[in-house]
Design a protein around this motif. Structure first.
Motif, PDB file in Angstrom:
ATOM      1  N   ALA A   1      40.886  41.328  36.064  1.00 36.86           N
ATOM      2  CA  ALA A   1      41.012  39.493  35.989  1.00 36.86           C
ATOM      3  C   ALA A   1      39.748  39.913  36.467  1.00 36.86           C
ATOM      4  O   ALA A   1      38.935  38.665  35.981  1.00 36.86           O
ATOM      5  N   THR A   2      39.577  41.233  37.710  1.00 38.10           N
ATOM      6  CA  THR A   2      37.390  40.153  37.544  1.00 38.10           C
ATOM      7  C   THR A   2      36.504  40.587  36.495  1.00 38.10           C
ATOM      8  O   THR A   2      35.515  39.888  35.974  1.00 38.10           O
ATOM      9  N   LEU A   3      37.096  41.344  35.222  1.00 39.53           N
ATOM     10  CA  LEU A   3      36.231  41.650  33.751  1.00 39.53           C
ATOM     11  C   LEU A   3      35.810  39.973  33.615  1.00 39.53           C
ATOM     12  O   LEU A   3      35.373  39.270  33.232  1.00 39.53           O
ATOM     13  N   LYS A   4      37.914  39.436  33.531  1.00 43.76           N
ATOM     14  CA  LYS A   4      37.655  38.319  32.773  1.00 43.76           C
ATOM     15  C   LYS A   4      36.782  37.167  33.910  1.00 43.76           C
ATOM     16  O   LYS A   4      36.021  35.960  33.074  1.00 43.76           O
ATOM     17  N   GLU A   5      36.607  37.817  35.349  1.00 43.84           N
ATOM     18  CA  GLU A   5      36.016  36.327  36.138  1.00 43.84           C
ATOM     19  C   GLU A   5      34.524  35.929  35.661  1.00 43.84           C
ATOM     20  O   GLU A   5      33.873  35.586  35.436  1.00 43.84           O
ATOM     21  N   VAL A   6      34.251  37.525  35.216  1.00 44.53           N
ATOM     22  CA  VAL A   6      32.726  37.635  35.070  1.00 44.53           C
ATOM     23  C   VAL A   6      32.530  37.224  33.401  1.00 44.53           C
ATOM     24  O   VAL A   6      31.580  36.554  33.349  1.00 44.53           O
ATOM     25  N   ALA A   7      32.824  37.391  32.758  1.00 41.37           N
ATOM     26  CA  ALA A   7      33.574  36.695  31.614  1.00 41.37           C
ATOM     27  C   ALA A   7      32.879  35.259  31.840  1.00 41.37           C
ATOM     28  O   ALA A   7      32.119  34.439  30.603  1.00 41.37           O
ATOM     29  N   VAL A   8      33.868  34.512  32.733  1.00 44.27           N
ATOM     30  CA  VAL A   8      34.101  33.271  32.094  1.00 44.27           C
ATOM     31  C   VAL A   8      32.357  33.108  32.757  1.00 44.27           C
ATOM     32  O   VAL A   8      31.868  31.640  32.325  1.00 44.27           O
ATOM     33  N   LYS A   9      31.874  33.441  34.313  1.00 42.41           N
ATOM     34  CA  LYS A   9      30.549  33.062  34.452  1.00 42.41           C
ATOM     35  C   LYS A   9      29.368  33.360  33.638  1.00 42.41           C
ATOM     36  O   LYS A   9      28.276  32.766  34.091  1.00 42.41           O
TER      37      LYS A   9
END
Ligand code: GLU
Length: 550
Positions: free
Chosen positions: A477-485
């Protein structure tokens, strides 16, 4: 002729008779169907892969039937013997866990009631059998010199006659007792030859356990049974030993098929029951579009030490050889995933007559599957055992922190679909080099679809929010967060539906982190790698990569 007198003249010191030896080595008391087999190598060099193959088959046939597997050393040919020849063979067999019941079971251990198990130590036994043959008119001394034998050979070659000591060429067959006595008194050297009753018009047949019925011309040659130093030839030693040791099936290389008529004739003359024979075809190798035997000279994989040095798992090599022996092994393995190979029932009549084709790629595949089936602890134990012997740097790295190494070997080791990356232990170094600073080469693979500025941005953000204690889902989920950012899609699907709307997707984010930490675009489970390396090391690697990007 008084054959008894001749026998005494030739063997004055041999007092024990064949019957005495039959009493010393009584028939074995084994259950119905139990097979006695033996591996009978000559100590002339390293253990060949074909030797391991033959001994594995012999061991299986014995142990599948609650029989006995013997290791007998055939050292009658001193000229071809090499230093430590016996040790080399034993080491090879031991490394591949071939269980020997009788004979040489270890370097200085020889067990069993049917010994000695080294042929040179059995000289008197062979001589007793030869004496019996002489006393029955079935064998005789031959005083022919090398020159005379060469002359015979030349005539035979010229006239295209079957080579060997037979018919009109067998001069010494007709010597009188007086002539023999005189020759012996003069100290002339002589060999002992069997008096062959063979008829050139007749054929013999026997049933080979691998090849079925074999029919061949009868032997007509008066072959040598004892050489001039009283040591037997292979033919005679085989007959005497396999009789006294109670071998029920002689499993040996098919180069011996052509000698089988000689052996059967010897059993017949001695009025002994012959064992069954199973002649194994040699292991073949593809070469320039054709097939040839694996060669001691040309192929490093001919020596079993090769497999130990490369670090092939023992069970993998054994299973590959079983595969080569019986193609049905593959089904067995498919249907019995966790069974030990010894539960497979090897059948000699399913073996190939023409020789299995040895294929290192297939071997590697079998070994990959094997290693994939082990627990991380097992892989660790085998890897350090290999490294201890062959790669001391790797050994010290692996053993520096056992938990670390076991965690590393556990990456993607899920039971349903384990990762199959290593087929032999010398691949550990390269497969896991990124786990050790000492082996990590600081080279980075290209990431073509994310530019350097973006990579840097991804790593900077990720570094700040990475929690090394997060479970795999939370981490992802953290990776997804980074992706969106950074303007990437959080789902690959999302990206594919509308690629122009995003700079990349979550998979690209993980690739960037993967390359930063390991240098590679493809690795096992990244979450596991990060967790095992620990936050400090992972962060250091990321910092280093950022510098590399600048
Ligand atoms: N010493 C023989 C060889 O190495 C053994 C053959 C046999 O097994 O009888 O070829």
């Amino acid at each position: 002729m008084d054959y008894n007198k001749l026998a005494e003249l030739m063997f004055p010191t041999i007092t024990k008779t064949v019957e005495d030896y039959e009493r010393i080595y009584p028939k074995r008391n084994l259950k119905e169907g139990a097979q006695v087999t033996r591996f009978a190598p000559s100590p002339t060099g390293f253990l060949h892969i074909g030797g391991l193959f033959a001994s594995l088959i012999s061991e299986r046939i014995a142990h599948q039937t609650d029989g006995v597997f013997i290791l007998r050393i055939e050292d009658t040919d001193k000229k071809r013997e090499v230093e430590n020849g016996v040790e080399r063979i034993l080491e090879g067999l031991k490394n591949f866990e071939i269980k020997i019941d009788e004979g040489f079971t270890d370097f200085d251990t020889c067990v069993g009631e049917y010994g000695p198990y080294k042929q040179r130590e059995r000289a008197e036994i062979y001589q007793a059998f030869a004496k019996k043959m002489v006393s029955e008119g079935l064998a005789y001394p031959c005083f022919c010199t090398e020159e005379e034998l060469t002359e015979i050979r030349n005539i035979q070659e010229e006239k295209k006659i079957l080579p060997g000591y037979h018919g009109e060429f067998a001069k010494c067959r007709n010597l009188s007792l007086e002539q023999i006595e005189e020759n012996i008194k003069k100290g002339l050297p002589y060999v002992v030859r069997m008096k062959s009753p063979g008829n050139p018009e007749k054929r013999i047949s026997f049933k080979d356990a691998i090849r079925g019925n074999i029919e061949m011309p009868e032997n007509i040659v008066d072959v040598v049974i004892l050489k001039s130093d009283g040591i037997p030839t292979y033919h005679f030693a085989h007959v005497v030993d396999d009789y006294l040791m109670g071998t029920t099936v002689v499993i040996r290389g098919d180069e011996w098929i052509s000698s089988a008529p000689i052996h059967l004739q010897m059993f017949y003359l001695l009025k002994l029951k012959a064992p069954k024979y199973a002649h194994i075809a040699p292991i073949m190798k593809e070469d320039e579009g054709g097939k040839r035997k694996i060669s001691k000279r040309k192929d490093p994989e001919a020596a079993v030490t090769y497999y130990s040095e490369e670090g092939y798992p023992v069970e993998g090599v054994i299973e590959y050889l079983l595969n080569l022996a019986n193609y049905t092994f593959e089904d067995f393995r498919r249907n019995n995933k966790t069974a030990h190979w010894s539960e497979f029932k090897l059948e000699m009549n399913k073996m190939s007559n023409s020789g299995g084709l040895f294929d290192l790629v297939k071997l590697n595949d079998v070994c990959k599957n094997k290693i994939a089936s082990y627990t991380a602890e097992q892989v660790y134990d085998l890897a350090i055992a290999w490294a201890k012997e062959y790669d001391s740097e790797l050994y010290s790295l692996l053993t520096r922190d056992k938990d670390f190494s076991v965690a590393m070997f556990n990456f993607d080791r899920n039971p349903d679909k384990p990762r199959k990356d290593i087929g032999k232990f010398n691949e550990v170094r390269n497969s896991f080099s990124f786990m050790f600073d000492e082996l990590f080469d600081g080279k980075y693979e290209e990431i073509p679809n994310v530019d350097k500025a973006k990579q840097k941005e991804i790593i900077e953000i990720y570094k700040e929010i990475y929690d090394e204690n997060a479970d795999k889902d939370t981490w992802f989920a953290t990776l997804k967060e980074v992706a969106v950012k950074v303007g990437f899609a959080a789902e690959v699907k999302e990206y594919k539906a509308n690629p122009d709307a995003f700079g990349g997707h979550v998979g690209d984010v993980s690739t960037v982190i993967r390359v930063a930490v390991t240098g590679r675009t493809r690795t096992p489970d990244l979450w596991g790698i990060l967790k095992t390396l620990g936050k400090n090391k992972s962060s250091d690697r990321m910092e280093k990569y950022i510098k590399e990007l600048n």
